[in-house]
Design an enzyme around this catalytic site. Structure first.
Site, PDB file in Angstrom:
ATOM      1  N   SER A 175      19.678  51.171  -7.895  1.00  0.00           N
ATOM      2  CA  SER A 175      20.274  51.819  -7.032  1.00  0.00           C
ATOM      3  C   SER A 175      21.643  52.899  -7.820  1.00  0.00           C
ATOM      4  O   SER A 175      21.054  53.633  -8.666  1.00  0.00           O
ATOM      5  CB  SER A 175      20.936  50.795  -5.897  1.00  0.00           C
ATOM      6  OG  SER A 175      21.462  51.658  -4.939  1.00  0.00           O
ATOM      7  N   ASP A 197      12.876  53.131   2.354  1.00  0.00           N
ATOM      8  CA  ASP A 197      14.339  53.150   1.615  1.00  0.00           C
ATOM      9  C   ASP A 197      14.569  54.388   2.361  1.00  0.00           C
ATOM     10  O   ASP A 197      14.003  55.279   2.060  1.00  0.00           O
ATOM     11  CB  ASP A 197      14.056  52.958   0.164  1.00  0.00           C
ATOM     12  CG  ASP A 197      15.475  53.189  -0.443  1.00  0.00           C
ATOM     13  OD1 ASP A 197      16.456  53.179   0.415  1.00  0.00           O
ATOM     14  OD2 ASP A 197      15.507  53.281  -1.549  1.00  0.00           O
ATOM     15  N   HIS A 257      15.264  49.349   0.600  1.00  0.00           N
ATOM     16  CA  HIS A 257      16.018  49.292  -0.714  1.00  0.00           C
ATOM     17  C   HIS A 257      16.387  48.092  -1.099  1.00  0.00           C
ATOM     18  O   HIS A 257      17.121  47.207  -0.515  1.00  0.00           O
ATOM     19  CB  HIS A 257      17.391  50.288  -0.124  1.00  0.00           C
ATOM     20  CG  HIS A 257      18.107  50.633  -1.502  1.00  0.00           C
ATOM     21  ND1 HIS A 257      18.126  51.838  -1.997  1.00  0.00           N
ATOM     22  CD2 HIS A 257      19.402  50.085  -1.943  1.00  0.00           C
ATOM     23  CE1 HIS A 257      18.807  52.036  -2.879  1.00  0.00           C
ATOM     24  NE2 HIS A 257      19.718  50.955  -3.021  1.00  0.00           N
TER      25      HIS A 257
END
Length: 353
Positions: free
Chosen positions: A175, A289, A319
């Protein structure tokens, strides 16, 4: 650092930003962080693995930045066997996260044993106390520390250097950590090569073979299709648009929009990437996501520029599924793909013009 103040009560009008009650920003600019790990960082995952050794070290004393280091146990393998090095940066929107959180730790344990690699999970300064690009500078500082480990025998950590192959370094990030990996790649690929006294002699003691971006956190003023999806309130995912916008408000330079080059690598003010030398890049996206379309668009744009990029999508996965459940079958599949990407990248030869 901001001065410590008494924690406000929930719903206090002085709180202008609240991240799960774990991080609060007050109207006078004071910042309050809970000393405890948040509830969304489970501590029920294994903290040890029979095939992995791990330990902590400080790589930046001035900022008290730590790295958690993992290496597979030797077992029946030959003594002195050198392993590829995976530098890993955790996620958390640049505002949350730690290399010591239980889910991050557990993922790195599994990554070390199943990818058969030394894993270095490096911490970095967080926003809003330290707004971007502070985290990028810390990541670059960590790579400098790693370089020093390989050449300074007197100051190096023998526990690390006895297993690490500094000629096979890979930068991975989850991320926000994936965004950091991108910016490290751009910084390295845009720099003038360092040369020694001998003509053509490269003096950089580590070689970064490739980058792995796990669901990188990119943004933009204009919404992507996956960002524009509206969920019923009762089905709102953990990582939603309001949370992403809040992360950017707290982490970008004051006054910057989501089109700032830090957030949007292809924004109106972002530098062109055509001249940047990229080694192989692996981009991992999740089918459910909210960042899925930005991840795919990023990979497609790099490919259109002729960069060696590959994108893999895990359909139906949210995610950060690999830190939500580090020991799932799907996480195991991801790690197998990363391990194969490591092997393939070690034989990659850049095109010459």
């Amino acid at each position: 650092m901001p001065a410590a103040v008494a924690a406000p009560a929930p719903g206090d009008a002085n709180v202008v930003e609240d991240l799960f009650g774990f991080l609060r920003v007050l109207s006078d600019g004071s910042i309050i962080r809970s000393p405890d790990d948040p509830e969304f960082s489970p501590t029920t995952f294994p903290s040890d693995h029979p095939s992995v050794q791990w330990r902590d070290a400080v790589y930046d004393k001035a900022n008290n930045l730590r790295v958690r280091m993992y290496k597979p146990s030797a077992g029946a393998e030959p003594v002195g066997r050198k392993l590829p090095v995976l530098v890993h940066f955790h996620g958390g929107g640049f505002c949350l996260g730690s290399c010591t959180w239980g889910n991050v730790h557990s993922f790195c344990l599994r990554l070390a044993t199943e990818a058969d690699a030394v894993v270095l999970s490096a911490g970095y300064r967080l926003a809003p106390e330290h707004r971007l690009p502070a985290a990028f500078d810390d990541a670059e500082g960590f790579l400098k520390w790693l370089s020093d480990q390989s050449v300074n025998a007197a100051a190096s950590d023998g526990w690390l250097t006895e297993a690490a192959d500094f000629g096979r370094v890979f930068v991975t990030g989850d991320s926000a950590g994936g965004t950091m990996a991108h910016h490290l790649a751009v910084r390295a690929g845009s720099a003038t090569p360092k040369r020694g006294e001998g003509e053509g002699e490269d003096v950089d003691p580590i070689t970064i073979k490739a980058y792995v971006l796990l669901m990188p956190f990119f943004g933009g003023v204009d919404r992507s299709k996956s960002e524009a999806v509206e969920f019923p309130l009762e089905e709102l995912p953990f990582v939603n648009l309001a949370l992403l916008d809040q992360f950017w408000r707290l982490s970008l330079p004051v006054g910057a929009s989501r089109d700032h080059p830090i957030a949007n690598p292809f924004g109106p003010d972002s530098p062109g990437l055509g001249s940047v030398e990229f080694p192989p890049v692996l981009v991992v996206s999740g089918g459910t996501d909210i960042l899925r379309d930005r991840n795919v668009d990023y990979a497609e744009r790099l490919a259109a520029l002729g960069k060696p990029v590959k994108v893999i999508e895990f359909g139906g996965q949210p995610h950060g599924f690999y830190t939500l459940d580090p020991w799932s079958e799907t996480t195991g599949e991801l790690i197998r793909l990363i391990a194969q990407f490591i092997v393939d990248s070690c034989v990659f030869e850049p095109r010459t013009t």
